[in-house]
Each structure stands twice: as C-alpha cells, then as structure tokens.
Design an enzyme around this catalytic site. Structure first.
Site, PDB file in Angstrom:
ATOM      1  N   ARG A 186       0.850  -1.190   0.000  1.00  0.00           N
ATOM      2  CA  ARG A 186       0.000   0.000   0.000  1.00  0.00           C
ATOM      3  C   ARG A 186       0.884   1.238   0.000  1.00  0.00           C
ATOM      4  O   ARG A 186       1.778   1.375   0.836  1.00  0.00           O
ATOM      5  CB  ARG A 186      -0.858  -0.032   1.260  1.00  0.00           C
ATOM      6  N   THR A 213      -0.871   7.647  -1.004  1.00  0.00           N
ATOM      7  CA  THR A 213      -2.169   7.582  -1.705  1.00  0.00           C
ATOM      8  C   THR A 213      -3.067   6.473  -1.160  1.00  0.00           C
ATOM      9  O   THR A 213      -4.259   6.447  -1.477  1.00  0.00           O
ATOM     10  CB  THR A 213      -1.945   7.294  -3.201  1.00  0.00           C
ATOM     11  N   ASP A 248      -0.867 -11.435  11.888  1.00  0.00           N
ATOM     12  CA  ASP A 248      -0.129 -11.083  10.674  1.00  0.00           C
ATOM     13  C   ASP A 248       0.805 -12.232  10.321  1.00  0.00           C
ATOM     14  O   ASP A 248       1.786 -12.495  11.010  1.00  0.00           O
ATOM     15  CB  ASP A 248       0.674  -9.788  10.887  1.00  0.00           C
ATOM     16  N   ASP A 308       4.559 -11.298   9.735  1.00  0.00           N
ATOM     17  CA  ASP A 308       5.246 -10.974  10.988  1.00  0.00           C
ATOM     18  C   ASP A 308       5.519 -12.227  11.813  1.00  0.00           C
ATOM     19  O   ASP A 308       6.590 -12.372  12.408  1.00  0.00           O
ATOM     20  CB  ASP A 308       4.398 -10.006  11.823  1.00  0.00           C
TER      21      ASP A 308
HETATM   22  N1  URA Z   1      -2.765 -10.601   6.228  1.00  0.00           N
HETATM   23  C1  URA Z   1      -2.388 -11.234   7.365  1.00  0.00           C
HETATM   24  O1  URA Z   1      -1.223 -11.579   7.536  1.00  0.00           O
HETATM   25  N2  URA Z   1      -3.333 -11.479   8.307  1.00  0.00           N
HETATM   26  C2  URA Z   1      -4.622 -11.133   8.157  1.00  0.00           C
HETATM   27  O2  URA Z   1      -5.433 -11.408   9.043  1.00  0.00           O
HETATM   28  C3  URA Z   1      -4.995 -10.476   6.962  1.00  0.00           C
HETATM   29  C4  URA Z   1      -4.048 -10.227   6.012  1.00  0.00           C
END
Ligand code: URA
Length: 205
Positions: free
Chosen positions: A101, A105, A196, A199
């Site tokens: 992203r 913008t 995530d 992560d």
């Molecule tokens: N990307 C991720 O890593 N986790 C989510 O819940 C949504 C998108």
C-alpha cells in the site's frame, strides 16, 4: 463457489498451531510448511498427467508424470508455503508477486513481479491470508496476462470478503484453503485468523 476447505485432521491440527498466539516463529514456520503439504494434494488433484511407458523389474507398465508446475508466492507471507511446494514438486518453477500500500495515496502499488514461462503449466498461487482479496485478484490478473490458464490458489485462512471478491473477479480460479473464517475487522485482519502471517513467520512482531 470455487472454494474447497480442507478439513483433514492434520490440516486442522497445524492450523491450530498457527492460530495459537503462544506459537514461536520456529514452530510457526514448521506448522506453515506442514499444513501446506496437506493443501497441495487437493490443489494438484486435477493436474492433467502425462501417460508414459515404463518397465518394472517384472514387466512393462503404464506410468504417469506430473505436468509442469509454476508456483507464484505472493510476498511476503507466501514464502511460508513455498518450501512445501518445492519439496513435493522439486522441478517446480517459482515466481514472486509483491504488492504494497502506497503510504501517501493508500493505493496498492506493485513493487516486485517476476514470473517464469507459464506456458502449459499448472499454476499454483500461494497467498496464505485471503483477506480483502485485492492482492490475490491482482496476482491472478497478472498471471493470466502472462498466459496462465489453469490457476489454483492455496490459502491458509480465507475471509468471506476475499472469497466473494475472487468469485467476482476470477470465477474460474479455484481456492483451496484450510479454513473459511468469520469476517474481516476494521483493520482488514481476518477473525479469528492467526494475526499477521508475515510478521509471525519472520519474527517482525
Ligand atoms: N494478512 C495477514 O497476515 N493477516 C490477516 O489477518 C490479513 C491479512
């Protein structure tokens, strides 16, 4: 709906390891790889085999060989599924698709895209978290414009919003997932989800 949810006990077991917040990065990577093995069987179940003649130690026999396969990892979380694909399909060719992203913008911006020759290959797109479906729809459109015809996507967790978007944009593309979760939250995370994925794979929490 072109979605297949795998409810094999091994899939559910490794998905639980991935969902659990106490799982370490090392355990998370291993569980991601092991869960992906269980998805690959279904994702390749319709691959058009080549028939070949072989000889067993006793007599001639008919054998089968997999067609060419291209895996496209959607960066960066898709990397967590790649080892399993390379292990089961060692001659797989690999492409990478990166979208982020734009901070100013807020529009999605391609930052890396590289594909091998796709002609005649079965294409597997590795997108573990199917959230809004924006990245996956974009990766599929790029693969199609590079000649992909038979496309299956492998997801760990899918959200209804992402599945709907894919069905609108690419009704011909199969989705094989370990779970269809409840919804997206206001930050576009899947709930209950697993957090995530990138992560947790790479320890960037
Ligand atoms: N990307 C991720 O890593 N986790 C989510 O819940 C949504 C998108």
């Amino acid at each position: 709906m072109n979605l297949t949810v795998i409810d094999h006990p091994l899939t559910r077991h490794y998905l639980t390891v991935l969902r659990d917040r106490r799982t370490t990065s090392e355990q998370f990577r291993a569980a991601s790889r092991r869960l992906t093995y269980t998805l690959i069987h279904e994702a390749t179940a319709r691959a058009p085999l080549h028939q070949i003649d072989i000889e067993t130690p006793l007599e001639p026999a008919v054998g089968y060989r997999m067609p060419g396969v291209v895996a496209i990892a959607v960066l960066r979380a898709g990397l967590g599924m790649l080892d399993a694909v390379i292990d089961l399909i060692p001659n797989v060719k690999v492409g990478f698709a990166g979208l982020q992203r734009d901070e100013e913008t807020a529009l999605p911006m391609e930052y890396y895209f590289r594909l091998p020759d796709l002609s005649g290959s079965v294409v597997l797109i590795l997108e573990p978290m199917l959230a809004t479906g924006g990245s996956l729809s974009w990766a599929v459109a790029k693969a199609k414009s590079n000649g992909a015809r038979e496309i299956t996507t492998l997801c760990v967790v899918a959200a209804p919003e992402g599945v709907r978007r894919m069905y609108q944009d690419h009704p011909d593309v199969r989705i094989v997932a370990a779970a269809l979760d409840r919804e997206l939250n206001s930050q576009f995370y899947i709930q209950p989800g697993l957090g995530d994925m990138g992560d947790r794979l790479f320890g960037t929490l």
